[in-house]
Design a protein around this motif. Structure first.
Motif, PDB file in Angstrom:
ATOM      1  N   GLY A 228      65.566  35.354  23.086  1.00 28.94           N
ATOM      2  CA  GLY A 228      66.625  34.702  22.325  1.00 28.94           C
ATOM      3  C   GLY A 228      67.359  33.654  23.140  1.00 28.94           C
ATOM      4  N   LEU A 229      67.611  33.969  24.404  1.00 31.93           N
ATOM      5  CA  LEU A 229      68.294  33.013  25.284  1.00 31.93           C
ATOM      6  C   LEU A 229      67.446  31.764  25.490  1.00 31.93           C
ATOM      7  CD1 LEU A 229      69.741  35.449  28.000  1.00 31.93           C
ATOM      8  CD2 LEU A 229      70.950  34.428  26.067  1.00 31.93           C
ATOM      9  N   VAL A 230      66.141  31.961  25.652  1.00 39.79           N
ATOM     10  CA  VAL A 230      65.244  30.819  25.848  1.00 39.79           C
ATOM     11  C   VAL A 230      65.185  29.953  24.590  1.00 39.79           C
ATOM     12  CG1 VAL A 230      62.831  30.149  26.205  1.00 39.79           C
ATOM     13  CG2 VAL A 230      63.843  31.935  27.621  1.00 39.79           C
ATOM     14  N   VAL A 231      65.061  30.602  23.430  1.00 42.15           N
ATOM     15  CA  VAL A 231      65.001  29.852  22.165  1.00 42.15           C
ATOM     16  C   VAL A 231      66.275  29.036  21.966  1.00 42.15           C
ATOM     17  CG1 VAL A 231      64.962  30.065  19.656  1.00 42.15           C
ATOM     18  CG2 VAL A 231      63.389  31.421  21.044  1.00 42.15           C
ATOM     19  N   GLN A 232      67.433  29.668  22.213  1.00 42.92           N
ATOM     20  CA  GLN A 232      68.697  28.956  22.030  1.00 42.92           C
ATOM     21  C   GLN A 232      68.844  27.824  23.049  1.00 42.92           C
ATOM     22  OE1 GLN A 232      70.671  29.112  19.619  1.00 42.92           O
ATOM     23  NE2 GLN A 232      72.521  28.060  20.290  1.00 42.92           N
TER      24      GLN A 232
END
Length: 403
Positions: A228-232
């Motif tokens: 999720g952190l990477v996608v955001q």
């Protein structure tokens, strides 16, 4: 700080992160002997945070020239903060729903209602926390959100005083410049402090083997949060490219701030370096001084992702049904809770428990994920700071002049 010194600092920080991780992994609890270096570095950064934030926001707001001009930059900033955090929370919940990291757990709450009532924090508590009855006490307690609100009001008032306020404006401008010089000096110590700050939590976890055991127990949850952190982070980069019209070069310029955020696990402590890097990357002073200090306590993309994943994960663990309406409520609550989260290590725990209470997740469930929080906290803090730096670049794109 010159371009050459900035690059040397970046390489030194990278080496320090690698050596710190290796030292904590191999030496285990013996690596505690280096903890004082990390504490000293963190204290040095915190030492300049309060005067720097106050001076930066007051000069940033007052440099707009007229309080009425705060409308456009203020509106753009608030719109970016809220929309990015809503997107972040949604990304986290969607990934948790797709990967189902809590599917292998089947726990039963002991007394969800009592635990939730004990830890619940209302929206009114967050609103009341915006205004300090004693601004000196807020500064002493590092209650930065209250300081930021005061500084915005003070800077706005300064814009309507005309020549009578010129002396005060010059004072805060000089104070800001002095603080930035001090930041430059402190950053020469950063490789040593960052080495210790990376090694110490691994040592506290018991070394390499203990870390592996902890991560194995909740590996699906950890991978979901990181995804999720990477996608955001990618979404923010796309906003940087298409709206701010900046790209890889800007990312390279602000890398020392991101690495420091990962090492210190504190958005607030990273503010001085973030401002220095952003101005060094060519952003105007006004958006940098307005967005970055404000974003350090309000704009929490990483925290929103984390809270979104954690909420859905524990709902799966306890077999709680999450409806479409609940997803909407969680995303809105997560965005507001992220605003109320302090910009310090583990500062969002209380607000995370507030989000849990909305879905009926018992506070005891937090114990399932707290063992890996020392690592995820660093990761989400890095995204928090990245979001602030992207926001500053976007506001810079819409502002004219050299202020």
């Amino acid at each position: 700080m010159s371009k050459r010194h900035s690059m040397l600092l970046l390489y030194s920080i990278i080496v320090a992160v690698i050596l710190g991780a290796a030292t904590g992994w191999i030496m285990g609890e013996d690596a505690h002997m280096f903890s004082w270096m990390g504490t000293l570095f963190l204290n040095a950064l915190k030492m300049v945070v309060v005067p720097l934030i106050v001076a930066a926001i007051i000069t940033g707001v007052s440099s707009l020239g007229d309080i009425r001009k705060l409308g456009k930059p203020g509106g753009i900033t608030i719109l970016f903060f809220l929309s990015s955090m809503l997107i972040a929370a949604t990304v986290g919940m969607i990934l948790a729903g797709v990967f189902v990291p809590g599917g292998d757990f089947h726990l039963v709450a002991k007394d969800a209602a009592a635990l939730n009532a004990e830890n619940a924090t209302t929206i009114s508590d967050v609103m009341l926390g915006l205004i300090s009855p004693n601004i000196i006490a807020s500064a002493a307690n590092m209650e930065l959100l209250q300081l930021i609100v005061f500084s915005i009001i003070f800077g706005a008032a300064l814009t309507v005083t005309g020549e009578k306020g010129r002396v005060v404006s010059n004072f805060f401008e000089s104070l800001n410049n002095i603080m930035m010089v001090m930041v430059g000096w402190i950053m020469y110590l950063s490789p040593f402090g960052i080495f210790a700050l990376v090694a110490t939590p691994i040592a506290e976890a018991g070394g390499g083997e203990a870390v592996l055991e902890t991560f194995a127990a909740v590996g699906g949850y950890v991978l979901t949060v990181l995804s999720g952190l990477v996608v955001q982070a990618i979404i923010l980069f796309l906003l940087l490219v298409f709206i701010a019209r900046r790209g890889i070069n800007y990312l390279g310029e602000i890398s020392p701030a991101l690495l420091t955020a990962f090492s210190t696990s504190s958005s607030s402590a990273t503010v001085p370096l973030s401002m220095d890097c952003a101005e060094g990357a060519g952003l105007k002073k006004s958006p940098v001084r307005f967005v970055i200090p404000l974003g350090s306590t309000v704009n929490m993309n990483g925290t929103a992702v984390y809270q979104g994943v954690a909420t859905i994960f524990l709902a799966q663990v306890y077999g709680l049904e999450v409806t479409f309406g609940s997803y909407i409520i969680i995303s809105l609550s997560t965005a507001l809770a992220a605003i109320g989260s302090a910009g310090i290590p583990q500062g969002g725990h209380i607000m995370t428990l507030m989000v849990f209470s909305i879905v009926g997740i018992p506070a005891e469930g937090f114990g399932l994920i707290v063992g890996v929080d020392w690592f995820l906290d660093r990761s989400r803090t890095t995204l928090n700071v990245w979001g602030d730096l992207v926001g500053a670049a976007i506001l810079d794109r819409f502002m004219t002049g050299d202020t």
